[in-house]
Design a protein around this motif. Structure first.
Motif, mmCIF file in Angstrom:
data_model
loop_
_atom_site.group_PDB
_atom_site.id
_atom_site.type_symbol
_atom_site.label_atom_id
_atom_site.label_comp_id
_atom_site.label_asym_id
_atom_site.label_seq_id
_atom_site.Cartn_x
_atom_site.Cartn_y
_atom_site.Cartn_z
ATOM 1 N N LYS A 83 25.526 34.258 -2.397
ATOM 2 C CA LYS A 83 26.148 32.926 -2.227
ATOM 3 C C LYS A 83 27.302 32.706 -3.195
ATOM 4 N N LEU A 84 27.430 33.612 -4.177
ATOM 5 C CA LEU A 84 28.463 33.436 -5.206
ATOM 6 C C LEU A 84 29.788 34.052 -4.756
ATOM 7 N N ARG A 85 30.849 33.275 -4.774
ATOM 8 C CA ARG A 85 32.181 33.794 -4.467
ATOM 9 C C ARG A 85 33.061 33.576 -5.674
ATOM 10 N N TRP A 86 33.795 34.654 -6.087
ATOM 11 C CA TRP A 86 34.694 34.512 -7.244
ATOM 12 C C TRP A 86 36.161 34.645 -6.857
ATOM 13 N N ALA A 87 36.459 35.126 -5.660
ATOM 14 C CA ALA A 87 37.847 35.282 -5.224
ATOM 15 C C ALA A 87 38.213 34.118 -4.300
ATOM 16 N N PRO A 88 39.513 33.837 -4.159
ATOM 17 C CA PRO A 88 39.900 32.799 -3.185
ATOM 18 C C PRO A 88 39.344 33.141 -1.803
ATOM 19 N N GLU A 89 38.959 32.113 -1.059
ATOM 20 C CA GLU A 89 38.253 32.287 0.212
ATOM 21 C C GLU A 89 38.990 33.196 1.204
ATOM 22 N N ALA A 90 40.345 33.081 1.227
ATOM 23 C CA ALA A 90 41.097 33.845 2.226
ATOM 24 C C ALA A 90 41.709 35.124 1.635
ATOM 25 N N MET A 91 41.260 35.538 0.457
ATOM 26 C CA MET A 91 41.848 36.712 -0.201
ATOM 27 C C MET A 91 41.651 37.968 0.652
ATOM 28 N N PRO A 92 42.753 38.672 1.006
ATOM 29 C CA PRO A 92 42.585 39.925 1.764
ATOM 30 C C PRO A 92 41.825 40.945 0.913
ATOM 31 N N THR A 93 40.991 41.744 1.561
ATOM 32 C CA THR A 93 40.196 42.749 0.840
ATOM 33 C C THR A 93 40.233 44.069 1.593
ATOM 34 N N TRP A 94 39.749 45.092 0.942
ATOM 35 C CA TRP A 94 39.513 46.397 1.586
ATOM 36 C C TRP A 94 38.111 46.800 1.177
ATOM 37 N N ASN A 95 37.232 47.078 2.146
ATOM 38 C CA ASN A 95 35.823 47.309 1.815
ATOM 39 C C ASN A 95 35.235 48.518 2.540
ATOM 40 N N PRO A 96 35.740 49.730 2.215
ATOM 41 C CA PRO A 96 35.087 50.914 2.783
ATOM 42 C C PRO A 96 33.731 51.103 2.102
ATOM 43 N N SER A 97 32.682 51.319 2.893
ATOM 44 C CA SER A 97 31.336 51.409 2.329
ATOM 45 C C SER A 97 31.064 52.785 1.717
ATOM 46 N N PHE A 98 31.892 53.760 2.088
ATOM 47 C CA PHE A 98 31.686 55.138 1.626
ATOM 48 C C PHE A 98 33.032 55.743 1.255
ATOM 49 N N ASP A 99 33.010 56.797 0.441
ATOM 50 C CA ASP A 99 34.217 57.590 0.232
ATOM 51 C C ASP A 99 33.869 59.063 0.416
ATOM 52 N N VAL A 100 34.896 59.881 0.462
ATOM 53 C CA VAL A 100 34.674 61.317 0.685
ATOM 54 C C VAL A 100 35.042 62.083 -0.582
ATOM 55 N N THR A 101 34.140 62.895 -1.050
ATOM 56 C CA THR A 101 34.386 63.760 -2.205
ATOM 57 C C THR A 101 34.705 65.160 -1.681
ATOM 58 N N PRO A 102 35.871 65.711 -2.074
ATOM 59 C CA PRO A 102 36.200 67.056 -1.594
ATOM 60 C C PRO A 102 35.333 68.125 -2.259
ATOM 61 N N VAL A 103 35.061 69.173 -1.537
ATOM 62 C CA VAL A 103 34.173 70.241 -2.022
ATOM 63 C C VAL A 103 34.681 70.834 -3.338
ATOM 64 N N ASP A 104 36.000 70.754 -3.582
ATOM 65 C CA ASP A 104 36.562 71.305 -4.823
ATOM 66 C C ASP A 104 35.974 70.642 -6.074
ATOM 67 N N LEU A 105 35.471 69.426 -5.929
ATOM 68 C CA LEU A 105 34.908 68.725 -7.090
ATOM 69 C C LEU A 105 33.401 68.936 -7.230
ATOM 70 N N VAL A 106 32.825 69.712 -6.301
ATOM 71 C CA VAL A 106 31.371 69.938 -6.298
ATOM 72 C C VAL A 106 31.055 71.181 -7.122
ATOM 73 N N THR A 107 30.046 71.077 -7.989
ATOM 74 C CA THR A 107 29.568 72.285 -8.693
ATOM 75 C C THR A 107 28.658 73.046 -7.747
ATOM 76 N N SER A 108 27.619 72.371 -7.247
ATOM 77 C CA SER A 108 26.802 72.962 -6.184
ATOM 78 C C SER A 108 26.153 71.849 -5.384
ATOM 79 N N LEU A 109 25.846 72.175 -4.138
ATOM 80 C CA LEU A 109 25.163 71.260 -3.220
ATOM 81 C C LEU A 109 23.689 71.660 -3.176
ATOM 82 N N VAL A 110 22.812 70.701 -3.490
ATOM 83 C CA VAL A 110 21.371 70.976 -3.436
ATOM 84 C C VAL A 110 20.872 70.530 -2.065
ATOM 85 N N LEU A 111 20.510 71.495 -1.232
ATOM 86 C CA LEU A 111 19.892 71.185 0.065
ATOM 87 C C LEU A 111 18.391 71.432 -0.066
ATOM 88 N N ASP A 112 17.633 71.003 0.919
ATOM 89 C CA ASP A 112 16.178 71.210 0.879
ATOM 90 C C ASP A 112 15.806 72.692 0.878
#
Ligand code: MRU
Length: 329
Positions: A283-312
């Motif tokens: 219920k708490l709002r701190w920005a002006p009501e009509a303030m434009p936003t960008w809200n991607p819920s996820f980002d992509v990490t490139p494999v170059d930044l991965v040390t290793s991937l732990v799979l099952d």
């Protein structure tokens, strides 16, 4: 249906219940998710969340619907609606494709639940072997029992290392905008008695500079064939910081999160969510009501930044991933 229970999901034989994750850590309220139309809403508003869990919960809701006498066309429509509830976590599509093809939906949903529990064990065994006594471990979002049917992905690895007697300290990113780290990971860490500290996302780089972080473990919502992966927004930034400070960085995921049809991260669909989540919280709002936003819920990490991937089933280095190890596995 047989009864089953995990930290955030339970079936009493007649109805399916989900722990409303939007109300944690203050209240533990269980909601009826037996009706797939209701479950779609619960998934969209993150009452039930986490890549593996939304697949398991959607399958269980669909099985309950079938058990209660849904017609073939009602079942097919519900399956399609659940499959489309959120776009990024491929576990949801994976589970719905299995349910679509299943001749006995109840048996299939139970198999999906039990399989997810086993996959968590596989990740925990492989991932915990990487962790050394005395490490500080940074994690992002919530990847524990609330995000899976079992002990979790990255948080399951952390839990297993703690149970093995390794003296670890966990730093939990609060994870803006919906605070899965601040509300949910902290709740799980306290229940498990794992030594831990909550930080805001903007403190992670400083913590690494000060030598407090020896490893980063995160979950994944979709891993592309080349090892690029999508996870909760903020993960990419943590990966960049980890590389700069020479800290090993590991995504942890079950095979049901791997999407070989996605050649690389650019092909992963990213969910965009409502502006209100950025302008405030609840219920708490701190920005002006009509303030434009960008809200991607996820980002992509490139494999170059991965040390290793732990799979099952295995641990893959970045070079193995780039050489196409996932497609060959
Ligand atoms: O939007 P959410 O809370 O469903 O996002 C969850 C995550 O990004 C997790 O890190 C991911 O699902 C992997 S955890 C099992």
């Amino acid at each position: 249906m047989n009864a089953f229970e995990s930290l955030g999901l339970k079936h009493d034989g007649r109805a399916l219940w989900v722990l409303d994750q939007t109300q944690l850590p203050d209240a533990e309220v269980w909601l009826d998710g037996s009706d797939p139309a209701v479950m779609v809403g619960l998934i969209k508003r993150l009452a039930v969340r986490g890549a593996p869990l939304i697949g398991v919960a959607a399958a269980a809701s669909l099985a309950t619907f079938a058990h209660r006498g849904a017609s073939a066309s009602e079942y097919a429509a519900a399956c399609a609606a659940l499959r489309a509830a959120r776009p990024t976590a491929v576990n949801l599509m994976w589970a719905m494709d299995r349910m679509k093809a299943a001749s006995t939906p109840v048996t299939e949903a139970q198999a999906i639940f039990e399989e997810d529990v086993r996959l968590c064990e596989g990740m925990a065994i492989r991932g915990a072997a990487l962790i050394q006594d005395g490490e500080g471990i940074l994690t992002h979002c919530n990847t524990g029992g609330l995000a899976t049917a079992g002990i979790g992905t990255a948080l399951g690895v952390i839990r297993r290392a703690h149970e093995q007697g390794k003296h670890i300290h966990v730093y939990a990113d609060e994870t803006r905008p919906l605070l899965q780290g601040g509300r949910l990971t902290t709740w799980e860490l306290q229940k498990l008695g794992i030594p831990s500290t909550l930080i805001t996302d903007s403190m992670a780089a400083l913590l690494m500079r000060d030598g407090k972080v020896q490893r980063v473990l995160v979950g994944a919502d979709r891993v592309a064939a080349n090892g690029d992966f999508a996870n909760k927004v903020g993960t990419y930034g943590v990966a960049v910081q980890a590389r700069y400070h020479g800290v090993p960085f590991h995504p942890v995921a079950p095979f049901s999160t791997v999407d070989l049809a996605c050649p690389n991260g650019a092909a992963i669909p990213i969910e965009l969510r409502d502006a209100t989540e950025v302008r405030g919280y609840g219920k708490l709002r701190w920005a002006p009501e009509a303030m434009p936003t960008w809200n991607p819920s996820f980002d992509v990490t490139p494999v170059d930044l991965v040390t290793s991937l732990v799979l099952d089933r295995s641990v893959y280095s970045a070079s193995a991933l780039k050489a196409g190890a996932l497609a060959k596995s």
